[in-house]
Design an enzyme around this catalytic site. Structure first.
Site, PDB file in Angstrom:
ATOM      1  N   CYS A 246     -24.875  26.567  -6.375  1.00 32.79           N
ATOM      2  CA  CYS A 246     -24.599  27.888  -5.802  1.00 32.79           C
ATOM      3  C   CYS A 246     -23.574  28.683  -6.621  1.00 32.79           C
ATOM      4  O   CYS A 246     -23.925  29.162  -7.682  1.00 32.79           O
ATOM      5  CB  CYS A 246     -24.226  27.775  -4.331  1.00 32.79           C
ATOM      6  SG  CYS A 246     -24.747  29.252  -3.445  1.00 32.79           S
ATOM      7  N   HIS A 330     -28.947  24.860  -2.103  1.00 40.02           N
ATOM      8  CA  HIS A 330     -28.061  23.727  -1.776  1.00 40.02           C
ATOM      9  C   HIS A 330     -28.819  22.407  -1.645  1.00 40.02           C
ATOM     10  O   HIS A 330     -29.321  22.088  -0.566  1.00 40.02           O
ATOM     11  CB  HIS A 330     -27.301  24.023  -0.481  1.00 40.02           C
ATOM     12  CG  HIS A 330     -26.280  25.086  -0.649  1.00 40.02           C
ATOM     13  ND1 HIS A 330     -24.989  24.823  -1.056  1.00 40.02           N
ATOM     14  CD2 HIS A 330     -26.358  26.426  -0.520  1.00 40.02           C
ATOM     15  CE1 HIS A 330     -24.319  25.945  -1.156  1.00 40.02           C
ATOM     16  NE2 HIS A 330     -25.118  26.942  -0.834  1.00 40.02           N
ATOM     17  N   GLU A 332     -27.586  19.623  -1.323  1.00 43.18           N
ATOM     18  CA  GLU A 332     -26.873  18.774  -0.360  1.00 43.18           C
ATOM     19  C   GLU A 332     -27.181  19.197   1.073  1.00 43.18           C
ATOM     20  O   GLU A 332     -26.750  18.536   2.024  1.00 43.18           O
ATOM     21  CB  GLU A 332     -25.363  18.810  -0.630  1.00 43.18           C
ATOM     22  CG  GLU A 332     -24.597  19.982  -0.025  1.00 43.18           C
ATOM     23  CD  GLU A 332     -24.851  21.326  -0.716  1.00 43.18           C
ATOM     24  OE1 GLU A 332     -25.654  21.376  -1.670  1.00 43.18           O
ATOM     25  OE2 GLU A 332     -24.259  22.329  -0.282  1.00 43.18           O
TER      26      GLU A 332
END
Ligand SMILES: NC(=O)CC[C@H](N)C(=O)O
Length: 358
Positions: A246, A330, A332
């Site tokens: 990001c 993202h 994650e």
């Protein structure tokens, strides 16, 4: 509960009912179309300075989980506090029910002195933000306050930690440049074979001995991170693997010589489709960003790694010959789909290859 109002820079005024802290707050008004995940969103440091509009019509019904720790970091939240400036919802569910809830969303907001407003037609508001673009705004309780543009502030300096921290005992030494990292990035590393050195945004990591470099997510305009960009330019001269997420993707592009721009209203949701370049494979990703890299400005040694299938914007880049890559989305998640978490494995594989070649 008292009446409060949401005021936008175009003059729009929307009356609603206050919850959370009874106070006024100004920021950039942005919307997220994610259907769940307010504990994660509210604690994501990338939301610093923003008044968040949630389009999901009922919010608060599953309450807020209690704090539990994992390796000295939060097991559940994305940082140790609420980072949004204010919250706007349609229906606030005062009564919550969930097995791990310990408090209501309103009580949690009040604890951090963050105002919320409900009873707002969030569909109308989101259409307005989509047509006119993200706008400055304020939630006004008793006291009127001026509008404030958080993108003029160095928000990264405000959310980055003051010192260096160490985690884990794995065999790969990874430096995490913390510009406002989500804790799930740390968890994703610690469930792999990693020793993590978490350093502040302006720390000169080139002085450290490490095997791979990671650039975190973070709030605000990426061009504010001059110190990080300059340290990164030194690291790009070498061959040690680098991975960014990001804000990390934007910093990688800026350090490489590219440029960033502000998107009209950004991407904030859990269902953004991206295409892996050179394939017909798409992934559904979790996103939260207001800026993007302009791929036309990337130097010749770099190429687009992922492309957003909704608007064609850059969702990742990679170096053509060196082990450097980053994503605008993202991997994650937290919240959102975990389909691209394999990118952490790709990065650590590049680290292994780099060490073997050395
Ligand atoms: N989640 C992030 O890292 C966001 C990056 C940057 N602040 C943006 O809004 O584009």
């Amino acid at each position: 509960m008292k009446q409060v109002k949401l005021v936008l820079e175009d003059g729009t005024e929307i009356e609603g009912t206050g919850f959370g802290a009874h106070t006024s707050a100004a920021g950039e008004v942005v919307f997220s179309t994610a259907m769940t995940g307010y504990p994660e969103n509210l604690t994501d440091p990338s939301f610093a300075g923003q008044i968040l509009v949630l389009t999901y019509p009922m919010v608060g019904n599953y309450g807020v989980p209690g704090e539990e720790l994992y390796e000295s970091i939060s097991k559940i939240f994305e940082s140790d506090k609420i980072h949004i400036a204010g919250l706007v919802v349609n229906y606030y569910s005062e009564e919550h029910s969930h097995w791990n809830a310990t408090k209501s969303l309103g009580d949690w907001l009040a604890e951090y002195n963050i105002p919320g407003i409900f009873g707002v037609d969030t569909r109308m508001l989101t259409k307005k933000l989509r047509e006119k673009g993200a706008m400055l705004g304020k939630i006004v309780a008793e006291e009127d306050i001026p509008l404030h543009d958080p993108n003029q502030d160095n928000l990264v300096a405000q959310v980055s930690p003051p010192g260096v921290q160490h985690y884990g005992k794995g065999q790969h030494k990874i430096v995490l440049v913390d510009c406002g990292t989500k804790t799930n990035i740390i968890r994703c590393f610690l469930t792999r074979d990693v020793e993590l050195i978490r350093v502040p945004w302006d720390y000169d990591f080139n002085t450290l001995d490490y095997d791979g470099l990671f650039l975190s997510n973070g709030p605000g305009d990426p061009k504010m991170c001059e110190a990080t960009i300059s340290h990164l330019q030194t690291a790009l001269q070498q061959d040690k693997p680098i991975f960014g997420i990001c804000l990390g993707n934007q910093l990688m592009g800026l350090a490489a010589g590219g440029d960033t721009f502000k998107l009209k209203y950004g991407h904030r949701s859990h269902n953004q489709p991206v295409l892996l370049s050179g394939t017909k494979r798409s992934y559904i990703t979790s996103q939260n960003h207001g800026f993007a890299l302009d791929t036309d400005t990337l130097p010749a040694e770099w190429t687009m790694l992922f492309e957003n299938l909704n608007d064609g914007t850059c969702e990742g880049i990679k170096h053509k010959t060196k082990p450097f890559f980053s994503t605008q989305f993202h991997p994650e998640a937290a919240g959102g789909p975990e389909d691209t978490e394999y990118l952490f494995d790709d990065f650590l594989k590049a680290v292994e290859e780099y060490k073997a070649a050395k």
